[in-house]
Motif scaffolding. Structure first.
Motif, mmCIF file in Angstrom:
data_model
loop_
_atom_site.group_PDB
_atom_site.id
_atom_site.type_symbol
_atom_site.label_atom_id
_atom_site.label_comp_id
_atom_site.label_asym_id
_atom_site.label_seq_id
_atom_site.Cartn_x
_atom_site.Cartn_y
_atom_site.Cartn_z
ATOM 1 N N TYR A 57 25.265 -36.920 -3.180
ATOM 2 C CA TYR A 57 26.272 -36.491 -2.211
ATOM 3 C C TYR A 57 26.830 -37.702 -1.468
ATOM 4 O O TYR A 57 26.132 -38.699 -1.261
ATOM 5 C CB TYR A 57 25.667 -35.507 -1.203
ATOM 6 N N ARG A 58 28.087 -37.607 -1.064
ATOM 7 C CA ARG A 58 28.739 -38.654 -0.285
ATOM 8 C C ARG A 58 29.421 -38.026 0.922
ATOM 9 O O ARG A 58 29.657 -36.811 0.949
ATOM 10 C CB ARG A 58 29.770 -39.391 -1.135
ATOM 11 N N MET A 59 29.743 -38.852 1.905
ATOM 12 C CA MET A 59 30.439 -38.361 3.090
ATOM 13 C C MET A 59 31.942 -38.541 2.889
ATOM 14 O O MET A 59 32.412 -39.627 2.527
ATOM 15 C CB MET A 59 29.976 -39.110 4.334
ATOM 16 N N VAL A 60 32.678 -37.471 3.109
ATOM 17 C CA VAL A 60 34.126 -37.460 2.924
ATOM 18 C C VAL A 60 34.777 -36.886 4.175
ATOM 19 O O VAL A 60 34.270 -35.918 4.757
ATOM 20 C CB VAL A 60 34.513 -36.616 1.681
ATOM 21 N N PRO A 83 37.136 -40.791 1.426
ATOM 22 C CA PRO A 83 35.686 -40.989 1.318
ATOM 23 C C PRO A 83 35.230 -42.124 2.220
ATOM 24 O O PRO A 83 35.942 -43.121 2.410
ATOM 25 C CB PRO A 83 35.488 -41.328 -0.159
ATOM 26 N N LEU A 84 34.034 -41.996 2.788
ATOM 27 C CA LEU A 84 33.431 -43.065 3.570
ATOM 28 C C LEU A 84 32.553 -43.925 2.667
ATOM 29 O O LEU A 84 32.169 -43.501 1.576
ATOM 30 C CB LEU A 84 32.593 -42.482 4.708
ATOM 31 N N PRO A 85 32.217 -45.135 3.113
ATOM 32 C CA PRO A 85 31.304 -45.964 2.307
ATOM 33 C C PRO A 85 29.962 -45.268 2.103
ATOM 34 O O PRO A 85 29.566 -44.396 2.879
ATOM 35 C CB PRO A 85 31.143 -47.235 3.159
ATOM 36 N N GLY A 86 29.258 -45.667 1.039
ATOM 37 C CA GLY A 86 27.934 -45.121 0.779
ATOM 38 C C GLY A 86 26.932 -45.581 1.814
ATOM 39 O O GLY A 86 27.143 -46.574 2.524
ATOM 40 N N LEU A 87 25.818 -44.850 1.926
ATOM 41 C CA LEU A 87 24.769 -45.210 2.869
ATOM 42 C C LEU A 87 24.102 -46.528 2.464
ATOM 43 O O LEU A 87 24.156 -46.926 1.301
ATOM 44 C CB LEU A 87 23.703 -44.117 2.922
ATOM 45 N N PRO A 88 23.461 -47.207 3.426
ATOM 46 C CA PRO A 88 22.698 -48.402 3.074
ATOM 47 C C PRO A 88 21.617 -48.077 2.041
ATOM 48 O O PRO A 88 21.012 -47.019 2.078
ATOM 49 C CB PRO A 88 22.063 -48.824 4.404
ATOM 50 N N GLY A 89 21.380 -48.991 1.127
ATOM 51 C CA GLY A 89 20.379 -48.770 0.095
ATOM 52 C C GLY A 89 21.000 -48.768 -1.282
ATOM 53 O O GLY A 89 22.222 -48.623 -1.431
ATOM 54 N N GLY A 148 22.889 -45.192 -2.227
ATOM 55 C CA GLY A 148 24.084 -44.901 -1.444
ATOM 56 C C GLY A 148 24.344 -43.436 -1.232
ATOM 57 O O GLY A 148 25.316 -43.062 -0.591
ATOM 58 N N SER A 149 23.470 -42.566 -1.768
ATOM 59 C CA SER A 149 23.680 -41.129 -1.678
ATOM 60 C C SER A 149 23.131 -40.574 -0.368
ATOM 61 O O SER A 149 22.144 -41.073 0.179
ATOM 62 C CB SER A 149 22.991 -40.419 -2.845
ATOM 63 N N LEU A 150 23.781 -39.524 0.130
ATOM 64 C CA LEU A 150 23.254 -38.805 1.281
ATOM 65 C C LEU A 150 21.982 -38.062 0.890
ATOM 66 O O LEU A 150 21.838 -37.628 -0.261
ATOM 67 C CB LEU A 150 24.278 -37.781 1.784
ATOM 68 N N PRO A 151 21.051 -37.861 1.828
ATOM 69 C CA PRO A 151 19.896 -37.012 1.533
ATOM 70 C C PRO A 151 20.336 -35.577 1.240
ATOM 71 O O PRO A 151 21.321 -35.089 1.800
ATOM 72 C CB PRO A 151 19.072 -37.079 2.827
ATOM 73 N N LEU A 152 19.621 -34.909 0.373
ATOM 74 C CA LEU A 152 19.888 -33.495 0.119
ATOM 75 C C LEU A 152 19.567 -32.689 1.377
ATOM 76 O O LEU A 152 18.580 -32.962 2.066
ATOM 77 C CB LEU A 152 19.030 -32.993 -1.040
ATOM 78 N N PHE A 153 20.385 -31.695 1.674
ATOM 79 C CA PHE A 153 20.164 -30.767 2.794
ATOM 80 C C PHE A 153 20.103 -31.486 4.146
ATOM 81 O O PHE A 153 19.468 -30.996 5.082
ATOM 82 C CB PHE A 153 18.884 -29.938 2.578
ATOM 83 N N CYS A 154 20.760 -32.647 4.250
ATOM 84 C CA CYS A 154 20.816 -33.328 5.540
ATOM 85 C C CYS A 154 21.735 -32.557 6.489
ATOM 86 O O CYS A 154 22.491 -31.677 6.079
ATOM 87 C CB CYS A 154 21.327 -34.760 5.376
ATOM 88 N N GLN A 155 21.650 -32.894 7.765
ATOM 89 C CA GLN A 155 22.541 -32.325 8.772
ATOM 90 C C GLN A 155 23.449 -33.434 9.295
ATOM 91 O O GLN A 155 23.062 -34.613 9.325
ATOM 92 C CB GLN A 155 21.735 -31.732 9.929
ATOM 93 N N VAL A 156 24.665 -33.070 9.722
ATOM 94 C CA VAL A 156 25.618 -34.061 10.222
ATOM 95 C C VAL A 156 26.181 -33.589 11.560
ATOM 96 O O VAL A 156 26.348 -32.390 11.797
ATOM 97 C CB VAL A 156 26.766 -34.318 9.222
#
Length: 384
Positions: free
Chosen positions: A94-97, A108-114, A117-125
């Motif tokens: 997943y990515r942040m858009v 689209p926003l840049p990928g996460l550090p690491g 670069g994917s967002l965690p599954l089932f994360c909250q924003v």
């Protein structure tokens, strides 16, 4: 110190800078020290808002598009989201858009550090405003979720600064590593409550995260255990809706509790905010000082003006969006529904606007390019 823009009066140059698109602010900030100072000042953000240039934006945790694969005949094909998910492939990425639903603009926003670069599954924003000298400076906070490779719960926090265009790691979420918790921004803090721990025990505990101080604070416990609740900001309070206790797996309650940051106390909300058994996942609050809450029920969008008011029908949801992944309210009475006609289908985006005093509402389909048609697992509203 030279002119903001050579050859232009300062007031004209400033008018040009306030019209920069939200996705171009990191570039503008790097042009010169003067421009950096200008876009980072609270006056800059006040001027954008005063001139009606602040944009309503949804931040979406969106599935990456499926990668093309070659079949036995050498023809290029794409896996569907459901197929990708069953093979542990792109559907786990997943990515942040950002979506401006009024203009139909995606970024689209840049990928996460690491490395992934994917967002965690089932994360909250959640999105927060800065305070003091940082007033008007927007930050996006990603909290918790599961590791996309191991599916292990995470306590990770990531903070995106819209001015610098970069992510940083935040202080990890304390306490047990929780999943499927309520989360919402109230004022300049991000609040978390409920969910379950790694042993599947439903939780009553709650926390607050201050992105500027990069610090967590423990809050008083809720009165009830609440696994899979929904978190909303309503009337300046953190509203935790629904959920279920450990012994009632999946049997949602209709009650809610509200945390008041001014008094640091929880209070019950009128019993039966939702019907018992109703999943609160599609609940959303209208931004601002209103107490209006929306949700989807039996293929219809319904609204409630205050916790004591009855639910009222607003509009029937188009058939190709009734399997809804996300419902969000934006200013001027508009509501955005992102969903599909069936589980695993491509997502469609609809924007509804209620016509004040006429008791009527109409849907408009917002364009969604193929690369942005993936599943939405989390979303939040912000104004840039």
């Amino acid at each position: 110190m030279g002119d903001l823009i050579p050859g232009l009066p300062e007031e004209v140059a400033r008018e040009c800078l306030v019209r920069v698109g939200f996705d171009q602010l990191p570039v503008v900030r790097r042009i010169s020290r003067q421009w950096k100072s200008e876009v980072e000042s609270p006056d800059y953000h006040r001027l954008r808002r005063a001139e009606g240039l602040a944009r309503p934006v949804l931040a979406l945790a969106l599935a990456q598009p499926a990668a093309p694969v070659a079949d036995d005949a050498g023809l290029t094909q794409k896996h569907s989201s459901a197929e990708a998910g069953s093979t542990g492939g792109p559907a786990n990425s997943y990515r942040m858009v950002l979506l401006d639903p009024v203009e139909g603009r995606w970024a689209p926003l840049p990928g996460l550090p690491g490395p992934a670069g994917s967002l965690p599954l089932f994360c909250q924003v959640a999105a927060v405003d800065g305070g003091g000298a940082q007033r008007g400076r927007k930050r996006l906070v990603v909290v918790g979720g599961w590791d996309p490779e191991t599916w292990a719960p995470m306590d990770a926090v990531f903070v995106y600064d819209f001015l610098t265009g970069t992510w940083r790691r935040g202080a990890p979420m304390p306490g047990p590593r929780r999943s499927f918790f309520a989360c919402a921004a109230v004022g300049g803090a991000v609040y978390v409550a409920g969910g379950h721990d790694e042993e599947k025990n439903a939780l009553r505990s709650a926390l607050a995260y201050d992105p500027e101080a990069d610090a967590w604070a423990e809050l008083p416990d809720m009165a009830e255990e609440r696994d899979e609740p929904r978190g909303l900001c309503v009337g300046g309070r953190f509203l935790v809706v629904g959920g279920y206790p450990t012994q009632a797996q999946g049997r949602f309650v209709g009650s809610a509790e509200a945390f008041d940051p001014a008094t640091s106390t929880w209070a019950p909300v009128q019993e039966g905010l939702l019907e018992d058994g109703a999943c609160p996942r599609t609940c959303c609050a209208a931004p601002g000082t209103t107490d209006r809450v929306y949700m989807l029920r039996d293929g219809h969008l319904v609204a409630r003006d205050g916790t004591a008011a009855p639910w009222r029908p607003v509009a029937q949801v188009p058939e190709d969006a009734r399997t809804a992944a996300s419902v969000a309210a934006i200013p001027d009475g508009r509501v955005v529904v992102i969903g599909s006609g069936c589980h695993g289908g491509d997502q469609t985006v609809y924007v509804l606007r209620e016509e004040a005093g006429k008791g009527a509402a109409s849907w408009a389909r917002a364009p969604a390019p193929p690369e942005f048609s993936g599943h939405v697992q989390a979303s939040c509203f912000l104004e840039i």
